[in-house]
Write a protein that holds these residues in place. Structure first.
Motif, short mmCIF file in Angstrom:
data_model
loop_
_atom_site.label_atom_id
_atom_site.label_comp_id
_atom_site.label_asym_id
_atom_site.label_seq_id
_atom_site.Cartn_x
_atom_site.Cartn_y
_atom_site.Cartn_z
N ILE A 195 0.84 -1.20 0.00
CA ILE A 195 0.00 0.00 0.00
C ILE A 195 0.87 1.26 0.00
O ILE A 195 0.56 2.25 -0.66
N ASN A 196 1.96 1.21 0.74
CA ASN A 196 2.91 2.33 0.73
C ASN A 196 3.39 2.61 -0.70
O ASN A 196 3.45 3.77 -1.12
N ASN A 197 3.70 1.55 -1.45
CA ASN A 197 4.15 1.72 -2.83
C ASN A 197 3.07 2.36 -3.70
O ASN A 197 3.36 3.20 -4.55
N CYS A 198 1.82 1.94 -3.49
CA CYS A 198 0.70 2.51 -4.26
C CYS A 198 0.61 4.02 -4.06
O CYS A 198 0.47 4.79 -5.03
N PHE A 199 0.70 4.46 -2.82
CA PHE A 199 0.54 5.89 -2.54
C PHE A 199 1.81 6.68 -2.86
O PHE A 199 1.73 7.89 -3.13
N SER A 231 3.15 5.88 4.05
CA SER A 231 3.49 4.80 5.00
C SER A 231 2.45 4.68 6.09
O SER A 231 2.13 3.56 6.53
N GLY A 232 1.87 5.80 6.53
CA GLY A 232 0.84 5.75 7.56
C GLY A 232 -0.41 5.01 7.11
O GLY A 232 -0.98 4.20 7.85
N ILE A 233 -0.84 5.28 5.86
CA ILE A 233 -2.00 4.55 5.31
C ILE A 233 -1.70 3.07 5.20
O ILE A 233 -2.53 2.22 5.54
N GLY A 234 -0.49 2.75 4.75
CA GLY A 234 -0.10 1.34 4.63
C GLY A 234 -0.13 0.63 5.96
O GLY A 234 -0.67 -0.49 6.08
N LEU A 235 0.43 1.24 7.00
CA LEU A 235 0.45 0.63 8.33
C LEU A 235 -0.96 0.47 8.89
O LEU A 235 -1.30 -0.58 9.47
N ALA A 236 -1.80 1.50 8.71
CA ALA A 236 -3.17 1.44 9.24
C ALA A 236 -3.98 0.32 8.57
O ALA A 236 -4.68 -0.45 9.24
N MET A 237 -3.88 0.23 7.24
CA MET A 237 -4.63 -0.80 6.52
C MET A 237 -4.11 -2.20 6.86
O MET A 237 -4.88 -3.16 6.94
#
Length: 308
Positions: free
Chosen positions: A109-113, A149-155
């Motif tokens: 997800i981090n890569n996507c954003f 990275s925050g969105i990735g960790l949360a998801m």
């Protein structure tokens, strides 16, 4: 019965590529070569961006962070897959599986954003060039990277928590790593709620970035078409070509893998698709930016020239 099975299933075993038993040595060699190129390519990107002052711009800072994230992303799954090709039925604990899934989801997800942030950077550079240094300040770049990275960790927390509170009755994962849907299939109970959560999360982390990148490129293309000079239009398109190529492949693979109907593909097709987004896509990033991007190629020539 569920309680009995829950106490027994304390570890999983990967089915991996056991269906291709006669080709496993060839697969190991091919995947190892691809993985070596992936690690080397991303390491070169990070090194060149860090050492060449001409690349100390937001676009290439994002690129180096993406290369580092892609490297970590491959480290989560590929070494285990390679060892599984050499030695069958290697177990992984529940905690180990949860940890692998957590980092896989968070980094993916981090890569996507990060790709979305790179699309925004290109939009500002082409559509508002006079304010580029103000809009894409160091502070904004850090905020965009932290947001990704925050969105990735949360998801990842949402997904892993919802899955590993389930009871498991089976221990053989029909995959080569702890991906979401193969692990859900091992549960003793109905997983409809978990599948809905997975679909909602997958839709958010794929469709939102795709939508933002799409809007960015509509505005970028409309601006480029208003440039009178053919040479100017060509140069503007060239600055976006590498990013757009990576975006199409990255989001295309993710969409097919996580937004398709549950029973549409066979296990063999799922494995092939997984190899694409765990090995081929991370390799694509350094290859595309090394071959298609003039600034990176020039930086590589300067680095080689200094060392000769």
């Amino acid at each position: 019965m569920q309680g009995h099975n829950l106490t027994e299933v304390t570890q999983f075993v990967f089915l991996g590529f056991s269906r291709f038993r006669e080709h496993q040595t060839i697969l190991f060699v091919v995947f190892l070569i691809l993985y070596t190129f992936t690690l080397a390519g991303n390491a070169i990107i990070v090194t060149v961006v860090c050492t060449d002052r001409h690349l100390h711009t937001p676009m290439y800072v994002f690129l180096s962070v993406l290369a580092g994230s892609e490297t970590a992303y491959t480290l989560v799954t590929i070494p285990r897959m390679l060892s599984g090709l050499l030695a069958q039925n290697q177990p992984i604990s529940l905690a180990g599986c949860a940890t692998q899934m957590f980092f896989f989801i968070a980094l993916a997800i981090n890569n996507c954003f990060l790709l979305t942030a790179m699309g925004y950077d290109r939009y500002v550079a082409i559509c508002d060039p006079l304010r580029y240094t103000v809009v894409m300040s160091k502070r904004v770049c850090v905020q965009l990277m932290c947001g990704a990275s925050g969105i990735g960790l949360a998801m990842a927390v949402v997904q892993v928590t919802s899955i590993f509170t389930l009871p498991f009755c089976h221990r053989v994962i029909g995959h080569f790593f702890c991906d979401i849907l193969p692990v859900l299939k091992l549960s003793c109970i109905d997983t409809t709620v978990n599948e809905i959560i997975n679909f909602v999360v997958s839709s958010f982390v794929i469709l939102v970035p795709v939508g933002l990148v799409f809007v960015s490129y509509v505005l970028i293309i409309s601006t480029i078409l208003r440039i009178r000079s053919a040479q100017g239009r060509k140069k503007a398109f060239a600055t976006c070509a590498s990013h757009l190529t990576v975006v199409i492949v990255h989001y295309g693979c993710a969409s097919i893998a996580y937004l398709k109907p549950k029973s549409e593909n066979s296990i063999e097709q799922d494995l092939l698709l997984s190899v694409t987004y765990t090995i081929i896509t991370p390799l694509l990033n350094p290859v595309v930016y090394s071959l298609r991007n003039k600034e990176v190629k020039d930086a590589l020539r300067r680095a080689v020239g200094r060392n000769i």
